[in-house]
Design a protein around this motif. Sequence first.
Motif, short mmCIF file in Angstrom:
data_model
loop_
_atom_site.label_atom_id
_atom_site.label_comp_id
_atom_site.label_asym_id
_atom_site.label_seq_id
_atom_site.Cartn_x
_atom_site.Cartn_y
_atom_site.Cartn_z
N GLY A 192 0.81 -1.21 0.00
CA GLY A 192 0.00 0.00 0.00
C GLY A 192 0.85 1.26 0.00
N LEU A 193 1.89 1.30 0.85
CA LEU A 193 2.74 2.48 0.94
C LEU A 193 3.52 2.71 -0.36
N LEU A 194 3.84 1.63 -1.06
CA LEU A 194 4.52 1.75 -2.34
C LEU A 194 3.54 1.99 -3.50
N LYS A 195 2.26 2.12 -3.15
CA LYS A 195 1.20 2.42 -4.12
C LYS A 195 1.10 1.38 -5.24
N LEU A 196 1.04 0.13 -4.80
CA LEU A 196 0.92 -0.97 -5.76
C LEU A 196 -0.53 -1.44 -5.91
N GLY A 197 -1.46 -0.70 -5.32
CA GLY A 197 -2.85 -1.12 -5.36
C GLY A 197 -3.42 -1.20 -6.77
N SER A 198 -2.92 -0.35 -7.66
CA SER A 198 -3.45 -0.35 -9.03
C SER A 198 -3.00 -1.56 -9.83
N LEU A 199 -2.02 -2.32 -9.31
CA LEU A 199 -1.51 -3.47 -10.06
C LEU A 199 -2.54 -4.59 -10.18
N ILE A 200 -3.63 -4.51 -9.41
CA ILE A 200 -4.64 -5.56 -9.46
C ILE A 200 -5.20 -5.69 -10.88
N ARG A 201 -5.20 -4.57 -11.61
CA ARG A 201 -5.79 -4.63 -12.95
C ARG A 201 -4.95 -5.44 -13.92
N PHE A 202 -3.70 -5.75 -13.54
CA PHE A 202 -2.84 -6.53 -14.41
C PHE A 202 -3.00 -8.04 -14.20
N VAL A 203 -3.84 -8.45 -13.25
CA VAL A 203 -4.12 -9.87 -13.07
C VAL A 203 -5.31 -10.20 -13.98
N PRO A 204 -5.10 -11.01 -15.01
CA PRO A 204 -6.17 -11.27 -15.98
C PRO A 204 -7.38 -11.96 -15.37
N TYR A 205 -8.52 -11.73 -15.99
CA TYR A 205 -9.78 -12.32 -15.54
C TYR A 205 -9.72 -13.84 -15.60
N THR A 206 -9.01 -14.39 -16.59
CA THR A 206 -8.92 -15.85 -16.69
C THR A 206 -8.22 -16.45 -15.47
N ILE A 207 -7.22 -15.74 -14.94
CA ILE A 207 -6.48 -16.26 -13.79
C ILE A 207 -7.32 -16.16 -12.53
N THR A 208 -7.97 -15.01 -12.30
CA THR A 208 -8.80 -14.88 -11.09
C THR A 208 -9.97 -15.87 -11.13
N THR A 209 -10.56 -16.07 -12.29
CA THR A 209 -11.65 -17.04 -12.43
C THR A 209 -11.14 -18.45 -12.19
N GLY A 210 -9.96 -18.76 -12.74
CA GLY A 210 -9.40 -20.09 -12.61
C GLY A 210 -9.05 -20.45 -11.18
N PHE A 211 -8.34 -19.55 -10.47
CA PHE A 211 -7.94 -19.94 -9.11
C PHE A 211 -9.11 -19.85 -8.13
N THR A 212 -10.08 -18.98 -8.40
CA THR A 212 -11.26 -18.92 -7.53
C THR A 212 -12.06 -20.21 -7.65
N ALA A 213 -12.24 -20.69 -8.87
CA ALA A 213 -12.94 -21.96 -9.06
C ALA A 213 -12.14 -23.11 -8.45
N GLY A 214 -10.82 -23.06 -8.57
CA GLY A 214 -9.97 -24.09 -7.99
C GLY A 214 -10.07 -24.11 -6.47
N ILE A 215 -10.08 -22.93 -5.85
CA ILE A 215 -10.25 -22.86 -4.39
C ILE A 215 -11.59 -23.44 -3.98
N ALA A 216 -12.63 -23.15 -4.78
CA ALA A 216 -13.96 -23.70 -4.47
C ALA A 216 -13.95 -25.22 -4.48
N VAL A 217 -13.26 -25.80 -5.46
CA VAL A 217 -13.17 -27.27 -5.53
C VAL A 217 -12.42 -27.84 -4.33
N THR A 218 -11.31 -27.19 -3.96
CA THR A 218 -10.56 -27.67 -2.78
C THR A 218 -11.41 -27.58 -1.52
N LEU A 219 -12.23 -26.54 -1.44
CA LEU A 219 -13.11 -26.40 -0.28
C LEU A 219 -14.15 -27.52 -0.25
#
Length: 559
Positions: A117-144
């Motif tokens: 936060g202090l280094l102002k890296l909050g905007s970097l979230i937009r560089f994580v592609p939708y395919t990756i967030t969708t993929g690992f979120t679904a993967g976490i759901a399966v592990t759960l």
Amino acid sequence: MQRDKIKPILFSILKHSSREELKRQLPKDVLSGVMVAVVALPLSIALAIASGVNPEQGLYTAIVAGFLIAFLGGSRVQISGPTAAFATIVAGIVATDGIDGLVAATIVAGVLLILMGLLKLGSLIRFVPYTITTGFTAGIAVTLVIGQVKDFLGLSIPAGTPAVETMDKLQAVAQSIETANLQAFLVGAACLAVLFAWPKVSKRIPGSLVALVVGVAMVGGLGMQVNTIGDLYVLTSEPPALHIPQLSIDLLRDQLPNGITIAILAAIESLLSCVVADSMISSHHRSNMELVAQGVGNIGSALFGGIPATGAIARTAANVKNGGRTPIAGMTHALVLLAVLVFFMPYAALIPMPTIAAILLHVAYNMSGWRSFAHLCKTASRGAVATLLLTFGLTIVFDLVVAIAVGMLITVVLFMKMVSEETEVRGWKYYGDEDSEVTHLRELPESVRVYEINGPMFFGMTDRISDISVKEFTKFLIIRMRGVPSLDSTGMNALENLYGYCRENGVDLIFSHANEQPMKTMRRAGFADLVGEDHFRANIDDAIAFARRMLDEEETARA
């Protein structure tokens, strides 16, 4: 309000809102906080159990981290606490390194989040592609889901059976499936049915609370032989108390990878939740302040006996729907949970384990985003689908860090391939007298050759520079760069090689319309001085005119 400001949004709200506005909103926030606490209560207990810790530690997390993050956060309506995304990670740390390891990892994660936060890296979230967030979120759901099969079916897994990694859990379930308890399954199935059906009955009372009542009534009223929380855990109603952990450099170093995992996931989950909340209330969050608050909240949670916390999308959405519009709602939700812990925690011992499993299965279903997953598989490019499926599979088989790292690597490679395919190097065509019907063309001396480059010049496309060639009679080579937005060091090296090729063939190199970033790179590398500043012209007409003057000077000198 500035989006990247390192200042809690609560302070800005109090400063810029009138007393009348605050008086009108305060009751709404308090009521919303109470309603969110009702939602958070069963989830916090269930997620603590799924994380391999005592039930009250989930409440400690929601109380301490929930209050601190709301107080210091960068979102008006974010509700933070334990989430399903952390359950498998935390359970693995607890199983291998114990509570001390979890405390160290959570503190490391908190420090990293504050630094982000202090280094102002909050905007970097937009560089994580939708395919990756969708993929690992679904993967976490399966592990759960895999982690809850044991309690949902009432399986008896022998002590000492490896059941830390997801694949180990799956194997343990397969080996013990014949020990399934029909009564446990009936309780779990009934509670799961309530969770899916209840929203059609009422949206004011959370389905998870109704499922708890149904589960307790079935087991207690019918005398069913099903494990409850009280059978497996010793509950306490003591409020969270400060414990200064015994940390060592070796312990912190050993937990650094886990801390990085927690920090990455907390940053992604919390900022995604903020983005969703922004769309619901037409507001803007302060991403960097939110990261700092998440860091402080996680450190506080670890010091007061909790587990890692992050923004919870479902609880945040419940806050918005119940009228919450300031961080007061999140702070109220934490205080209500504190009261519940102190006065009602002993009753949690009656909750059946299949009911907890049903709540977590419902959470997994909601977080899986299976509709988005299926839509991507149908509509995305083959490279994007491959990234999605690989991230999904690696999250299940290995862990989140491996999944994100590999997914990002593949995404970068695919992006470079896509951009390099868009970059072209082409030479101008020459038209003779037989093509007199072609008009509005520039006249070029025979000894002047022009190539035009369109697209960024980076290491993924520099081999195309080698396609540039000159004839025996060529004296000047003009490189038109108006379509080149950027130039990296590998592209710079390719231009230096082109310059050497031209010198060997007695050809002068001229550049037309070099944009700001490429020109800056060429000057920094000394290439502009090597070629000559006068060989960089403002546009193609100026470059051609410059080549003509040079030709005329050569002819005059020979004469």
